[in-house]
Design a protein around this motif. Structure first.
Motif, PDB file in Angstrom:
ATOM      1  N   HIS A  68       0.806  -1.224   0.043  1.00  0.00           N
ATOM      2  CA  HIS A  68      -0.050   0.071   0.049  1.00  0.00           C
ATOM      3  C   HIS A  68       0.836   1.296   0.025  1.00  0.00           C
ATOM      4  N   THR A  69       1.805   1.369   0.923  1.00  0.00           N
ATOM      5  CA  THR A  69       2.783   2.474   1.040  1.00  0.00           C
ATOM      6  C   THR A  69       3.414   2.584  -0.462  1.00  0.00           C
ATOM      7  N   PHE A  70       4.125   1.534  -0.898  1.00  0.00           N
ATOM      8  CA  PHE A  70       4.941   1.445  -2.183  1.00  0.00           C
ATOM      9  C   PHE A  70       4.124   2.081  -3.406  1.00  0.00           C
ATOM     10  N   VAL A  71       2.643   1.624  -3.471  1.00  0.00           N
ATOM     11  CA  VAL A  71       1.772   1.975  -4.633  1.00  0.00           C
ATOM     12  C   VAL A  71       1.364   3.587  -4.334  1.00  0.00           C
ATOM     13  N   THR A  72       1.018   3.964  -3.226  1.00  0.00           N
ATOM     14  CA  THR A  72       0.791   5.149  -2.902  1.00  0.00           C
ATOM     15  C   THR A  72       1.788   6.302  -3.075  1.00  0.00           C
ATOM     16  N   CYS A  73       2.992   6.040  -2.758  1.00  0.00           N
ATOM     17  CA  CYS A  73       4.275   6.966  -2.708  1.00  0.00           C
ATOM     18  C   CYS A  73       4.808   7.028  -4.154  1.00  0.00           C
ATOM     19  N   SER A  74       4.718   5.867  -4.971  1.00  0.00           N
ATOM     20  CA  SER A  74       5.268   5.835  -6.341  1.00  0.00           C
ATOM     21  C   SER A  74       4.229   6.364  -7.213  1.00  0.00           C
ATOM     22  N   ASP A  75       2.859   6.354  -6.929  1.00  0.00           N
ATOM     23  CA  ASP A  75       1.930   7.003  -7.744  1.00  0.00           C
ATOM     24  C   ASP A  75       1.915   8.682  -7.612  1.00  0.00           C
ATOM     25  N   ARG A  76       2.389   9.105  -6.382  1.00  0.00           N
ATOM     26  CA  ARG A  76       2.592  10.312  -6.037  1.00  0.00           C
ATOM     27  C   ARG A  76       3.883  10.967  -7.014  1.00  0.00           C
ATOM     28  N   LEU A  77       4.783  10.198  -6.963  1.00  0.00           N
ATOM     29  CA  LEU A  77       6.065  10.602  -7.555  1.00  0.00           C
ATOM     30  C   LEU A  77       5.646  10.661  -9.179  1.00  0.00           C
ATOM     31  N   VAL A  78       5.021   9.425  -9.843  1.00  0.00           N
ATOM     32  CA  VAL A  78       4.449   9.416 -10.967  1.00  0.00           C
ATOM     33  C   VAL A  78       3.685  10.835 -11.470  1.00  0.00           C
ATOM     34  N   GLN A  79       2.899  10.994 -10.625  1.00  0.00           N
ATOM     35  CA  GLN A  79       2.005  12.117 -10.806  1.00  0.00           C
ATOM     36  C   GLN A  79       3.055  13.731 -10.942  1.00  0.00           C
ATOM     37  N   MET A  80       4.083  13.654 -10.112  1.00  0.00           N
ATOM     38  CA  MET A  80       4.736  14.833 -10.230  1.00  0.00           C
ATOM     39  C   MET A  80       5.668  14.728 -11.369  1.00  0.00           C
ATOM     40  N   LEU A  81       5.988  13.620 -11.731  1.00  0.00           N
ATOM     41  CA  LEU A  81       6.976  13.313 -13.096  1.00  0.00           C
ATOM     42  C   LEU A  81       5.990  13.824 -14.127  1.00  0.00           C
ATOM     43  N   LEU A 127       0.284   3.749 -15.565  1.00  0.00           N
ATOM     44  CA  LEU A 127      -0.761   4.079 -16.371  1.00  0.00           C
ATOM     45  C   LEU A 127      -2.125   4.302 -15.652  1.00  0.00           C
ATOM     46  N   GLY A 128      -2.366   4.068 -14.437  1.00  0.00           N
ATOM     47  CA  GLY A 128      -3.479   4.440 -13.468  1.00  0.00           C
ATOM     48  C   GLY A 128      -3.303   5.967 -13.274  1.00  0.00           C
ATOM     49  N   VAL A 129      -2.171   6.481 -13.186  1.00  0.00           N
ATOM     50  CA  VAL A 129      -1.922   7.877 -12.879  1.00  0.00           C
ATOM     51  C   VAL A 129      -1.975   8.542 -13.961  1.00  0.00           C
ATOM     52  N   VAL A 130      -1.673   8.223 -15.205  1.00  0.00           N
ATOM     53  CA  VAL A 130      -1.757   8.603 -16.502  1.00  0.00           C
ATOM     54  C   VAL A 130      -3.285   8.952 -16.815  1.00  0.00           C
ATOM     55  N   ARG A 131      -3.881   7.612 -16.621  1.00  0.00           N
ATOM     56  CA  ARG A 131      -5.407   7.803 -16.973  1.00  0.00           C
ATOM     57  C   ARG A 131      -6.064   8.783 -15.960  1.00  0.00           C
ATOM     58  N   THR A 132      -5.639   8.796 -14.783  1.00  0.00           N
ATOM     59  CA  THR A 132      -6.391   9.785 -14.109  1.00  0.00           C
ATOM     60  C   THR A 132      -6.104  11.113 -14.296  1.00  0.00           C
ATOM     61  N   MET A 133      -4.888  11.517 -14.586  1.00  0.00           N
ATOM     62  CA  MET A 133      -4.646  12.686 -15.233  1.00  0.00           C
ATOM     63  C   MET A 133      -4.959  13.310 -16.427  1.00  0.00           C
ATOM     64  N   MET A 134      -4.933  12.211 -17.266  1.00  0.00           N
ATOM     65  CA  MET A 134      -5.277  12.432 -19.096  1.00  0.00           C
ATOM     66  C   MET A 134      -6.211  11.414 -19.356  1.00  0.00           C
ATOM     67  N   PRO A 135      -7.424  11.321 -18.833  1.00  0.00           N
ATOM     68  CA  PRO A 135      -8.514  10.154 -19.103  1.00  0.00           C
ATOM     69  C   PRO A 135      -8.388   9.684 -20.852  1.00  0.00           C
ATOM     70  N   SER A 136      -8.180  11.001 -21.549  1.00  0.00           N
ATOM     71  CA  SER A 136      -8.350  10.519 -23.023  1.00  0.00           C
ATOM     72  C   SER A 136      -7.196  10.289 -23.964  1.00  0.00           C
ATOM     73  N   ILE A 137      -6.050  10.337 -23.000  1.00  0.00           N
ATOM     74  CA  ILE A 137      -4.830  10.249 -23.758  1.00  0.00           C
ATOM     75  C   ILE A 137      -4.965   8.751 -24.414  1.00  0.00           C
ATOM     76  N   ALA A 138      -4.269   8.615 -25.684  1.00  0.00           N
ATOM     77  CA  ALA A 138      -4.057   7.251 -26.488  1.00  0.00           C
ATOM     78  C   ALA A 138      -3.186   6.389 -25.415  1.00  0.00           C
ATOM     79  N   VAL A 139      -3.140   4.995 -25.485  1.00  0.00           N
ATOM     80  CA  VAL A 139      -2.294   4.429 -24.639  1.00  0.00           C
ATOM     81  C   VAL A 139      -1.940   3.132 -25.555  1.00  0.00           C
ATOM     82  N   GLY A 140      -0.446   3.288 -25.804  1.00  0.00           N
ATOM     83  CA  GLY A 140       0.092   2.274 -26.653  1.00  0.00           C
ATOM     84  C   GLY A 140       0.881   1.268 -25.650  1.00  0.00           C
ATOM     85  N   LYS A 141       1.287  -0.087 -26.161  1.00  0.00           N
ATOM     86  CA  LYS A 141       2.079  -0.914 -25.023  1.00  0.00           C
ATOM     87  C   LYS A 141       3.158  -1.569 -26.168  1.00  0.00           C
TER      88      LYS A 141
END
Ligand code: URA
Length: 256
Positions: A68-81, A127-141
């Motif tokens: 839980h800590t790993f997910v929340t803290c890394s999500d926060r960093l990804v948001q800043m990135l 991707l969770g953070v990406v889609r929360t911030m930009m819901p309509s961005i296209a996503v490739g893999k």
């Protein structure tokens, strides 16, 4: 000797020009003169070292932190990135009228015109953070795996928007940049699809110096946004100190 100096000066001039034309660029994003490549290249953009970023890194790097800590803290960093990456997007100048007068502003590209590309599996964590911030961005893999026999990175799967080359920017995601093998292989896939390297913003949580050098040697125009640059890799090619296997810790596939 004189011609060497002339070539180096030219490289420096070209890249300085590139730096000032980058929208959202800041004066502290200086470019070092990279003698080993014989050409100036941009440094990665590293999130400012603040008590907040250091505390988040302390949590995600601690092997005893809960998932839980790993997910929340890394999500926060990804948001800043991602905020930092969005500061590099091209802009168009516009004037709007406030109730009291004109305001000279800028417009970012439409969200739908952007594309995020996940280098599986680690970047699926972003991707969770990406889609929360930009819901309509296209996503490739893109899935790259190391060939056991040759130890070379091998493309296993890719699914990208067919018009990816005409998009204003591509956010290439990978939380850990170790040797740079997968990143360079993924970039090759994008470039084969017609994406210009200057349009790619590589978004990363922790990178090793070796990985940065590999990416910059192959594609100097790709911009890297990260939150930490670690010094070395161990014999298993994990980043040291790093944080272990990002995907395993995020998805709980490490048996925890
Ligand atoms: N991938 C990871 O998850 N961790 C590393 O240290 C290197 C690659």
């Amino acid at each position: 000797m004189r011609s060497v100096i002339r070539i180096r000066k030219r490289c420096l001039r070209v890249s300085l020009h590139r730096t000032v034309s980058v929208s959202g660029g800041r004066l502290d994003r200086t470019i070092p003169y990279n003698i080993s490549l014989g050409c100036a290249m941009e440094k990665p953009i590293v999130l400012r070292d603040t008590p907040l970023t250091r505390a988040l890194h302390t949590k995600i790097r601690d092997q005893f932190s809960s998932r839980h800590t790993f997910v929340t803290c890394s999500d926060r960093l990804v948001q800043m990135l991602l905020e930092e990456a969005c500061a590099l997007l091209p802009t168009e100048e516009v004037t709007v009228d406030t109730p009291c007068g004109p305001f000279q502003g800028v417009r970012l590209p439409e969200e739908e015109s952007l594309c995020a590309v996940s280098i599986m599996r680690g970047a699926d964590c972003m991707l969770g953070v990406v889609r929360t911030m930009m819901p309509s961005i296209a996503v490739g893999k893109i899935l790259i795996q190391r060939d056991e026999a040759t130890a070379l990175p091998q493309l296993m799967y890719s699914k990208l928007p067919p018009d990816i080359s005409s998009r204003p920017a591509v956010l290439l995601l990978d939380p850990m940049l170790a040797t740079g093998g997968s990143a360079v292989a993924a970039l090759k896939v994008l470039i084969q699809q017609g994406v210009e390297p200057r349009k790619v913003i590589f978004v990363n949580v922790v990178c090793a110096k070796e990985g940065i050098e590999a990416v910059k040697a192959a594609y100097p125009e790709v911009r890297i946004v990260t939150s930490a640059v670690d010094p070395i890799l161990n014999e298993k090619k994990y980043i040291v100190p790093g944080l272990g296997d990002f995907g395993d810790r995020y998805f709980g596939t490490d048996g925890s």
